[in-house]
Design an enzyme around this catalytic site. Structure first.
Site, mmCIF file in Angstrom:
data_model
loop_
_atom_site.group_PDB
_atom_site.id
_atom_site.type_symbol
_atom_site.label_atom_id
_atom_site.label_comp_id
_atom_site.label_asym_id
_atom_site.label_seq_id
_atom_site.Cartn_x
_atom_site.Cartn_y
_atom_site.Cartn_z
ATOM 1 N N ALA A 156 0.836 -1.191 0.000
ATOM 2 C CA ALA A 156 0.000 0.000 0.000
ATOM 3 C C ALA A 156 0.877 1.249 0.000
ATOM 4 O O ALA A 156 2.028 1.222 0.430
ATOM 5 C CB ALA A 156 -0.916 0.003 1.216
ATOM 6 N N GLU A 203 3.708 -6.293 7.311
ATOM 7 C CA GLU A 203 2.954 -5.240 7.991
ATOM 8 C C GLU A 203 3.227 -5.154 9.486
ATOM 9 O O GLU A 203 3.114 -4.074 10.086
ATOM 10 C CB GLU A 203 1.448 -5.442 7.758
ATOM 11 C CG GLU A 203 0.966 -5.098 6.374
ATOM 12 C CD GLU A 203 1.082 -6.247 5.376
ATOM 13 O OE1 GLU A 203 0.475 -6.174 4.311
ATOM 14 O OE2 GLU A 203 1.789 -7.244 5.692
ATOM 15 N N GLU A 226 -1.257 -9.847 -0.920
ATOM 16 C CA GLU A 226 -2.684 -10.037 -0.642
ATOM 17 C C GLU A 226 -3.510 -10.141 -1.924
ATOM 18 O O GLU A 226 -4.460 -10.937 -1.987
ATOM 19 C CB GLU A 226 -3.187 -8.903 0.251
ATOM 20 C CG GLU A 226 -2.616 -9.008 1.665
ATOM 21 C CD GLU A 226 -3.083 -7.911 2.588
ATOM 22 O OE1 GLU A 226 -3.856 -8.199 3.515
ATOM 23 O OE2 GLU A 226 -2.677 -6.751 2.384
ATOM 24 N N GLY A 269 0.226 -5.602 0.330
ATOM 25 C CA GLY A 269 -0.923 -5.649 -0.565
ATOM 26 C C GLY A 269 -0.651 -6.400 -1.851
ATOM 27 O O GLY A 269 -1.573 -6.956 -2.460
#
Length: 687
Positions: free
Chosen positions: A74, A145, A123, A120
C-alpha cells in the site's frame, strides 16, 4: 462473451485481451517508478473487475508492467493521511472489497510475480486462484505489515492460514520475513516457479489447465484452522511472541493471533471483518504511527547517497574486531577488499571470522569461494595504492592515527577517499597534516557490523560535500543507513549513549544488581540492558570513549570503566561486569525480595534524552528526524517510541525537565537540564 474494454482508459491498469480469450491485466501505477496501491489504483481495479464479472473472460492473469517488481504494498503516504483524517476503516474496507470481488470472479485467476511482492501485493496474489513466480533472486514475497505496527488488512490474514496452514502462515505474518520464490513454493504459497522469460506463458498455462494442490497441503490448511487447533496453537504463538516483544510495546502480533483464534473458523466475510476491525484499531496506536514514521526515515536515509560512489576496491587498515568485520562485510557485499595489520596473526584471525560470516550469509556453498576471494590479507599494505576507499580502524589514539595517515595518504590515488572508523575522536584532531582534507571523513560503524544497520558519516569544516555523497552511496551499497554527523566528541550515537551507560555503571557501583538495571532498561524498550551492553561493547572500548567524552560532557567515570583489568574486558574475554558462557551473559539474580529503586528508569533514560536534546541544540545532526533515526538504528532505542525526540514530544518536554531537576536535587548536577529544552521542535507533534 468476453469483457470489452474498448473506449475505456485507465490511469494505472493496462488490459490486453489475448486471442485465446484470456485477459492480461498489468499494474502500471501512473507517475511512479514502483507499483504501490493508492486508493485511485484500487478504485480503478474495482472498476476493471466489475466489468470482467459482467462478461467473464476465459481467465485473468495479473502482472506488473514495471521492471522494478510486482507490487510493493500500500501507499504509506496515503495511509498516514487516512490516519490523520480518521478514515483508515474506509481504506481497509475498500481494499478488502476489491480483492474479494477478484476472488469471486467466475473465471480462473493467476498472479504472475516477479521481483518484490510485499503486503498488498501478496494479498492480491492470495485473492487469485493460483500464483506463479519467477525464480530470479530479486523475487521476494512477504507480508511485513507487523513491522509497521499493524498486520495484513486486505485479506492476507484471512486467506493465508487456509492456504498454507496456520503455523506457517502465522510465522510469516508475525515475523514479517520475506520468502524466495522456491521457499514460497515449498510452503504452498506459490504453485509454480519458472524463469522470468516464460512467466506470463506459465501463468496462462495455469489459467488453462489449473493445478491440484497436494493433499497434505490441503489437509494442513483445514486441520490447523479448526476450533480445537486454534485453541491449542494460539497460546503457543503468544508465548513465542512474548519472548521477543512485550504486548504493551508491540500490540500487533497479539492482535493478529487473537483475530485468528476467534474468527479463524468463520466464513471469509467473518474473517475479513475481524481482520479489518483489529487493523483499524492498531493503526491509531502510537506504536503504529511511530513505526510508519521510522519507515519513512529509512527511505530518507537510503536517498542520501544515490548510486554513484565510484568505489570498487576498499583497503582496511586494522584487523581487529571492527576492522576485520568491516572488511568481511564489504567483501560480502561485492567489493574487492584488502586487509592490513602489523602482524599476520591479526589478519589471519580476521580472515577466519570472515569465513564464519560467509558461511552464514552465503547459503549456496558453490558461491562462497568467489565471495571469499574478494577479501585478501595484505600485511605490507600494498592495497592502499589501488584502493578507492581506505578505512582506518586502529586503536583510539589520535597520535597513532595521524602517524598512519601521514604514511598512507601519499601512496593513495588522487581521487581516493581516506576515512576513519574512530568512535569518538573529533576529526579536527585527526586531519592535521592531511594533504587532501576534502576527501577525509569519519566512517563510524557499530558493533557487530553484520547486524547494526547504521554508519555515521563524520564531517568537518573542510570536507567536500561530494565526499559525503560518495560515502552515503557506499553505505547504501552495503545495505547500511548513513547519517551525516558533526565531528564533535562522540558524534551522535556515542555522545547520546555514553551518559546512559555511565549512569548504569554508577548505579551498578552503588550496589544495584546488574540484572535489575538491565531489566529496567529492557522494560522501557531497549534491546538489551546497559550493563550487558557495556560488556558487549567491551570495557576497554567504553574506557576509551569515556576518556574522550567525560571531560567534554563534564561527567565523572566510575572505577568500573576507568580501570579495566586484563582478561576482563567483557564478552570477548568471557569475563567483565558479568561472566559470559557460550556467548551469553550469566547474570547473578537479585537478592530475594529486592525492590528496584522507583527512580531507576528515570536515572537511566533521562540522561540519554538530555544529551539527545543537547545534540540537536548543538547541530550534531541537521534535524530531529535524523537524530531519531540515528539513535534508533545506532543504539536500538525503543523503535515503538519513535526515537528520543519523538518520545520527548509524546511525553512532554516540561514534564521531563521537572523530572531531571528532581534527579539533579537528589543525585547531583550530572542531571542538570542541558541546553535546548526550550526548542520549539520538542513541543511539536511527531505526526
Amino acid at each position: 462473451m468476453t469483457a470489452n474494454f474498448d473506449g475505456l482508459r485507465f490511469s494505472h491498469w493496462k488490459t490486453e485481451l489475448r486471442g485465446d480469450g484470456i485477459v492480461v491485466l498489468a499494474f502500471d501505477r501512473e507517475g511512479a517508478s514502483v507499483n504501490a496501491f493508492s486508493q485511485d489504483a484500487l478504485i480503478e481495479l474495482g472498476d476493471v473487475i466489475e466489468r470482467l464479472a459482467i462478461e467473464p473472460p476465459k481467465g485473468l492473469v495479473i502482472r506488473s508492467a514495471k521492471s522494478s517488481g510486482f507490487i510493493a504494498g500500500a501507499d504509506l503516504t496515503e495511509f498516514q493521511e487516512f490516519d490523520r483524517r480518521g478514515t483508515v476503516n474506509d481504506a481497509i474496507r475498500r481494499g478488502q472489497s476489491v480483492f474479494q470481488k477478484l476472488a469471486d470472479l467466475p473465471c480462473p485467476t493467476v498472479a504472475a510475480i516477479h521481483g518484490f511482492c510485499m503486503g498488498g501485493g501478496t494479498e492480491i496474489a492470495l485473492a487469485c486462484d493460483y500464483r506463479v513466480a519467477s525464480g530470479d533472486p530479486s523475487t521476494r514475497i512477504g507480508l511485513p505489515e507487523v513491522k509497521l505496527g499493524i498486520f495484513p488488512g486486505w485479506g492476507g490474514s484471512a486467506r493465508l492460514p487456509r492456504l498454507i496452514g496456520a503455523p506457517a502462515a502465522m510465522d510469516l505474518m508475525l515475523t514479517g520475513r520475506t520468502l524466495s520464490a522456491s521457499a514460497a513454493r515449498n510452503l504452498g504459497l506459490v504453485d509454480k516457479v519458472v524463469d522470468k522469460a516464460v512467466l506470463e506463458d506459465a501463468a496462462v498455462a495455469l489459467v488453462q489447465s489449473g493445478t491440484t494442490r497436494p493433499f497434505k497441503q490441503r489437509l494442513t490448511g483445514w486441520l490447523t484452522n479448526t476450533w480445537p487447533a486454534r485453541q491449542l496453537l494460539a497460546p503457543q504463538m503468544v508465548k513465542q511472541v512474548s519472548r521477543k516483544a512485550r504486548k504493551e510495546h508491540y500490540p500487533a502480533p497479539y492482535a493478529l493471533i487473537n483475530a485468528w483464534k476467534n474468527a479463524g473458523g468463520k466464513g471469509i466475510q467473518g474473517r475479513l471483518d475481524a481482520e479489518r476491525k483489529a487493523v483499524v484499531k492498531l493503526a491509531s496506536t502510537p506504536t503504529a504511527r511511530n513505526l510508519v514514521r521510522i519507515f519513512f526515515l529509512t527511505e530518507r536515509l537510503k536517498g542520501l547517497g544515490g548510486k554513484d560512489h565510484g568505489i570498487a576496491h576498499v583497503h582496511v587498515i586494522g584487523a581487529g574486531v571492527m576492522g576485520g568485520d568491516i572488511a568481511a562485510w564489504s567483501a560480502y557485499k561485492g567489493f574487492e577488499v584488502t586487509l592490513q595489520d602489523r602482524e599476520q596473526r591479526f589478519v589471519d584471525g580476521a580472515l577466519g571470522r570472515a569465513q564464519e560470516l560467509f558461511a552464514k550469509k552465503v547459503r549456496d556453498e558453490g558461491k562462497r569461494p568467489a565471495v571469499a576471494a574478494r577479501l585478501k590479507g595484505d600485511l605490507e599494505g600494498a592495497g592502499a595504492a589501488q584502493a578507492d576507499l581506505v578505512i582506518e580502524a586502529i586503536i583510539e589514539n589520535p597520535e597513532a592515527k595521524r602517524e598512519l595517515y601521514q604514511a598512507v595518504e601519499p601512496r593513495m590515488k588522487p581521487d581516493a577517499l581516506l576515512t576513519s572508523n574512530t568512535s569518538s575522536i573529533p576529526l579536527d584532531e585527526l586531519r592535521e597534516h592531511i594533504a587532501r582534507p576534502a576527501q577525509f571523513a569519519g566512517l563510524h560503524y557499530f558493533n557487530p557490523v553484520a547486524m547494526m544497520p547504521l554508519v555515521e558519516i563524520v564531517q568537518h569544516d573542510r570536507l567536500d560535500e561530494a565526499t559525503v555523497k560518495r560515502l552515503a552511496a557506499f553505505c547504501k551499497a552495503l545495505d547500511k543507513f548513513p547519517v551525516p554527523v558533526a565531528g564533535t566528541p562522540g558524534f551522535l550515537v556515542n555522545r547520546v549513549l555514553f551518559p546512559y551507560m555511565l549512569e548504569a555503571a554508577t548505579a551498578y557501583a552503588e550496589g544495584i544488581p546488574g540484572a535489575v538495571i538491565d531489566k529496567t532498561a529492557v522494560k522501557f524498550g531497549m534491546p538489551m540492558g546497559p550493563i550487558e551492553l557495556i560488556d558487549t561493547v567491551g570495557l576497554d572500548v567504553a574506557q576509551g570513549v569515556g576518556a574522550e567524552l567525560a571531560p567534554f560532557l563534564g561527567l565523572q567515570v566510575p572505577a568500573a570503566l576507568s580501570a579495566v583489568e586484563p582478561g576482563k574486558r567483557g564478552k570477548k574475554d568471557g569475563q567483565g561486569l558479568y561472566k559470559w558462557e557460550n556467548g551469553k551473559a550469566v547474570k547473578p539474580p537479585a537478592p530475594e525480595n529486592y525492590q528496584a529503586p522507583a527512580d531507576l528508569e528515570d536515572r537511566l533514560i533521562l540522561p540519554l534524552l538530555n544529551e539527545a536534546v543537547a545534540c540537536l541544540h548543538d547541530g550534531v545532526v541537521a534535524d530531529a528526524d535524523l537524530l531519531d533515526a540515528g539513535v534508533i538504528f545506532g543504539t536500538g532505542f525503543a523503535p515503538f517510541r519513535g526515537g528520543p525526540i519523538a518520545h520527548i514530544q509524546a511525553t512532554g518536554a516540561d514534564a521531563l525537565v521537572e523530572r531531571l531537576r528532581t534527579l539533579q536535587g537528589r543525585y547531583g548536577d550530572r542531571f542538570a537540564p542541558r541546553p535546548g529544552w526550550d526548542m520549539a521542535v520538542l513541543r511539536q507533534p511527531t505526526q
